[in-house]
Motif scaffolding. Structure first.
Motif, PDB file in Angstrom:
ATOM      1  N   ASP A  90      27.526  59.946  14.590  1.00  0.00           N
ATOM      2  CA  ASP A  90      28.481  60.737  13.810  1.00  0.00           C
ATOM      3  C   ASP A  90      29.620  59.876  13.278  1.00  0.00           C
ATOM      4  N   ARG A  91      29.641  58.605  13.662  1.00  0.00           N
ATOM      5  CA  ARG A  91      30.723  57.727  13.245  1.00  0.00           C
ATOM      6  C   ARG A  91      30.140  56.528  12.497  1.00  0.00           C
ATOM      7  N   PRO A  92      30.131  56.587  11.182  1.00  0.00           N
ATOM      8  CA  PRO A  92      29.585  55.454  10.415  1.00  0.00           C
ATOM      9  C   PRO A  92      30.454  54.221  10.599  1.00  0.00           C
ATOM     10  N   PRO A  93      29.886  53.034  10.410  1.00  0.00           N
ATOM     11  CA  PRO A  93      30.677  51.807  10.529  1.00  0.00           C
ATOM     12  C   PRO A  93      31.654  51.678   9.376  1.00  0.00           C
ATOM     13  N   GLU A  94      32.581  50.771   9.525  1.00  0.00           N
ATOM     14  CA  GLU A  94      33.470  50.469   8.418  1.00  0.00           C
ATOM     15  C   GLU A  94      32.652  49.899   7.262  1.00  0.00           C
ATOM     16  N   LEU A  95      32.945  50.364   6.060  1.00  0.00           N
ATOM     17  CA  LEU A  95      32.187  49.941   4.884  1.00  0.00           C
ATOM     18  C   LEU A  95      33.136  49.427   3.807  1.00  0.00           C
ATOM     19  N   PRO A  96      33.728  48.243   4.016  1.00  0.00           N
ATOM     20  CA  PRO A  96      34.606  47.681   2.982  1.00  0.00           C
ATOM     21  C   PRO A  96      33.826  47.377   1.709  1.00  0.00           C
ATOM     22  N   GLY A  97      34.558  47.145   0.629  1.00  0.00           N
ATOM     23  CA  GLY A  97      33.928  46.948  -0.666  1.00  0.00           C
ATOM     24  C   GLY A  97      33.001  45.758  -0.738  1.00  0.00           C
ATOM     25  N   ASP A  98      33.194  44.760   0.138  1.00  0.00           N
ATOM     26  CA  ASP A  98      32.348  43.560   0.097  1.00  0.00           C
ATOM     27  C   ASP A  98      31.214  43.610   1.124  1.00  0.00           C
ATOM     28  N   THR A  99      30.897  44.794   1.644  1.00  0.00           N
ATOM     29  CA  THR A  99      29.862  44.913   2.682  1.00  0.00           C
ATOM     30  C   THR A  99      28.552  44.286   2.234  1.00  0.00           C
ATOM     31  N   CYS A 100      28.098  44.650   1.050  1.00  0.00           N
ATOM     32  CA  CYS A 100      26.779  44.193   0.599  1.00  0.00           C
ATOM     33  C   CYS A 100      26.779  42.725   0.181  1.00  0.00           C
ATOM     34  N   ILE A 101      27.936  42.175  -0.110  1.00  0.00           N
ATOM     35  CA  ILE A 101      27.991  40.749  -0.449  1.00  0.00           C
ATOM     36  C   ILE A 101      27.527  39.920   0.743  1.00  0.00           C
ATOM     37  N   HIS A 102      27.816  40.388   1.948  1.00  0.00           N
ATOM     38  CA  HIS A 102      27.386  39.670   3.150  1.00  0.00           C
ATOM     39  C   HIS A 102      25.866  39.627   3.281  1.00  0.00           C
ATOM     40  N   TYR A 103      25.186  40.504   2.562  1.00  0.00           N
ATOM     41  CA  TYR A 103      23.727  40.536   2.607  1.00  0.00           C
ATOM     42  C   TYR A 103      23.123  40.070   1.287  1.00  0.00           C
ATOM     43  N   GLY A 104      23.904  39.317   0.519  1.00  0.00           N
ATOM     44  CA  GLY A 104      23.404  38.723  -0.708  1.00  0.00           C
ATOM     45  C   GLY A 104      23.297  39.668  -1.881  1.00  0.00           C
ATOM     46  N   MET A 105      24.011  40.790  -1.846  1.00  0.00           N
ATOM     47  CA  MET A 105      23.913  41.760  -2.926  1.00  0.00           C
ATOM     48  C   MET A 105      25.307  42.081  -3.465  1.00  0.00           C
ATOM     49  N   ALA A 106      25.604  41.571  -4.669  1.00  0.00           N
ATOM     50  CA  ALA A 106      26.882  41.847  -5.316  1.00  0.00           C
ATOM     51  C   ALA A 106      26.784  43.131  -6.135  1.00  0.00           C
ATOM     52  N   GLN A 107      27.915  43.638  -6.550  1.00  0.00           N
ATOM     53  CA  GLN A 107      27.979  44.849  -7.378  1.00  0.00           C
ATOM     54  C   GLN A 107      27.259  46.023  -6.712  1.00  0.00           C
ATOM     55  N   CYS A 108      27.426  46.130  -5.410  1.00  0.00           N
ATOM     56  CA  CYS A 108      26.780  47.201  -4.649  1.00  0.00           C
ATOM     57  C   CYS A 108      27.783  47.744  -3.644  1.00  0.00           C
ATOM     58  N   ARG A 109      27.978  49.034  -3.669  1.00  0.00           N
ATOM     59  CA  ARG A 109      28.980  49.665  -2.801  1.00  0.00           C
ATOM     60  C   ARG A 109      28.317  50.736  -1.942  1.00  0.00           C
ATOM     61  N   LEU A 110      28.526  50.640  -0.636  1.00  0.00           N
ATOM     62  CA  LEU A 110      28.078  51.674   0.288  1.00  0.00           C
ATOM     63  C   LEU A 110      29.260  52.561   0.661  1.00  0.00           C
ATOM     64  N   SER A 111      28.978  53.851   0.798  1.00  0.00           N
ATOM     65  CA  SER A 111      30.036  54.769   1.206  1.00  0.00           C
ATOM     66  C   SER A 111      29.423  55.922   1.986  1.00  0.00           C
ATOM     67  N   ALA A 112      30.186  56.425   2.962  1.00  0.00           N
ATOM     68  CA  ALA A 112      29.794  57.623   3.704  1.00  0.00           C
ATOM     69  C   ALA A 112      30.712  58.792   3.363  1.00  0.00           C
ATOM     70  N   ASN A 113      31.459  58.656   2.288  1.00  0.00           N
ATOM     71  CA  ASN A 113      32.409  59.681   1.855  1.00  0.00           C
ATOM     72  C   ASN A 113      31.672  60.717   0.999  1.00  0.00           C
ATOM     73  N   ARG A 114      31.445  61.901   1.544  1.00  0.00           N
ATOM     74  CA  ARG A 114      30.644  62.908   0.850  1.00  0.00           C
ATOM     75  C   ARG A 114      31.325  63.458  -0.397  1.00  0.00           C
ATOM     76  N   SER A 115      32.629  63.225  -0.546  1.00  0.00           N
ATOM     77  CA  SER A 115      33.302  63.681  -1.764  1.00  0.00           C
ATOM     78  C   SER A 115      32.821  62.921  -2.994  1.00  0.00           C
ATOM     79  N   LEU A 116      32.066  61.832  -2.786  1.00  0.00           N
ATOM     80  CA  LEU A 116      31.539  61.059  -3.905  1.00  0.00           C
ATOM     81  C   LEU A 116      30.184  61.581  -4.387  1.00  0.00           C
ATOM     82  N   LEU A 117      29.755  62.733  -3.881  1.00  0.00           N
ATOM     83  CA  LEU A 117      28.438  63.241  -4.245  1.00  0.00           C
ATOM     84  C   LEU A 117      28.264  63.354  -5.753  1.00  0.00           C
TER      85      LEU A 117
END
Length: 364
Positions: free
Chosen positions: A80-107
């Protein structure tokens, strides 16, 4: 107009344009310099044309930045508690211009939304079908086998893409893979015992339980995990298995492409030879060299398998580790990495695709 000189009326193309004849004893260095300048000018022209082609769609002459793809995870897997998802999360996995979010208001604005099956199966949350924006891709995600995935018949005609361990998934995310080794080969751990197995959910009806019962009279197998009341802490798992020559990488069910951490982490990463029960040998060979594991299907009985393992000499045993000189194990167990992989596939996936029978596809 002035009359055309005779040279321009000639059909000989070498006479147009007219150039003064070269001196009979031209300096060779001058010729080389002329050729060098000609090559340089040609390269400059080609580069300019390439840049004009790149910038042609932009009247201002400035390259457009790639848009950021926003992936909304409706419910983080198993918590029930997603990890912190800063804007550079996917850069650490070799993927730029990619944003992860668990904020449902962005539906309403997300480029794609991911739904993990376990929470759908347990009805921990429900699909926001009434609020779904038109044309928004929805992704069904699961790393479990069909035997452990229920309620799929209720998900007909909803999802556009699938994220799973299946190689024919829209977003294919295996439990692990072999990559070229960048450093020196680590030494193989010393072997003091024969075979180990870590199991928490032991059910007699499972094929792995039946095979273990047949194997145990002929092979010494030390069993760990909650099922045997010998659990191993997270930091104890790999050092314990490393002492064994073989590890029973028995999957809880046998399905297409279903090869889990029991193979990648518990065996290969620990430095033990995996004895596998899962999909056919050809599937394993799509991921690792054919001499990196022992497949139970290669033997007519559990007794024959045990005899092969027990009688193996040292030189034959070491051949199972030949891949370690050039390859290393990459474990892919982080859900952030799995979700970031969506962005790599996003531009190429069909927007109009719909899984009308998700259950039928997954169980095939």
């Amino acid at each position: 107009p002035a009359p055309c000189p005779p040279a321009c009326l000639s059909s000989d193309p070498t006479l147009f344009p007219v150039l003064p004849p070269a001196p009979r004893h031209q300096d060779p260095s001058s010729t080389r310099r002329l050729r060098a300048w000609g090559g340089l000018v040609g390269a400059v022209i080609l580069t300019a044309l390439w840049l004009l082609w790149l910038l042609g769609s932009d009247p201002g002459g400035v390259l457009e930045p790639q848009p950021v793809v926003t992936i909304l995870i409706w419910h983080w897997p198993f918590t029930d508690r997603p990890p912190e998802l800063p804007g550079d999360t996917c850069i650490h996995y070799g993927m730029a211009q990619c944003r992860l979010s668990a904020n449902r208001s962005l539906l309403a604005s997300a480029d794609a939304v991911v739904f993990h099956h376990r929470e759908l199966e347990t009805q921990k949350f429900h699909l926001p079908l009434a609020q779904r924006p038109p044309g928004q891709p929805w992704i069904w995600a699961s790393m479990e086998s069909p035997s452990n995935s229920h309620g799929l018949r209720h998900l007909r005609g909803i999802f556009n893409w699938v994220l799973s361990y299946r190689r024919d998934s829209d977003i294919f995310v295996p439990y692990g893979r072999l990559e070229p080794r960048s450093g020196p080969t680590p030494p193989l751990p010393a072997k003091r015992r024969m075979a180990a197995w870590v199991v928490s959910n032991f059910q007699e009806r499972q094929q792995r339980a039946k095979l273990y019962r047949q194997l145990a009279p002929h092979l010494r197998v030390d069993v760990f995990g909650r099922a045997s009341r010998r659990p191993l802490c997270a930091n104890c798992l790999l050092p314990t298995i490393a002492q064994y020559r073989f590890y029973l990488s028995f999957e809880n069910s046998q399905h297409r492409d279903y090869i889990t951490e029991k193979f990648w982490r518990n065996a290969l990463a620990a430095g033990a030879v995996p004895v596998v029960l899962g999909p056919p040998r050809a599937t394993y060979e799509a991921f690792v060299p054919p001499d990196a594991f022992v497949h139970v299907d290669d033997f007519s009985s559990a007794r024959e398998l045990a005899a092969f393992l027990v009688s193996m000499n040292e030189s034959r045993y070491l051949r199972f580790f030949a891949w370690r000189d050039r390859l290393s194990v990459r474990l892919m167990h982080d859900w952030r990495e799995r979700f970031c992989a969506i962005c790599a596939h996003y531009p190429h996936l069909p927007r109009s695709q719909v899984y009308e029978d998700l259950e039928g596809w997954f169980q095939a």
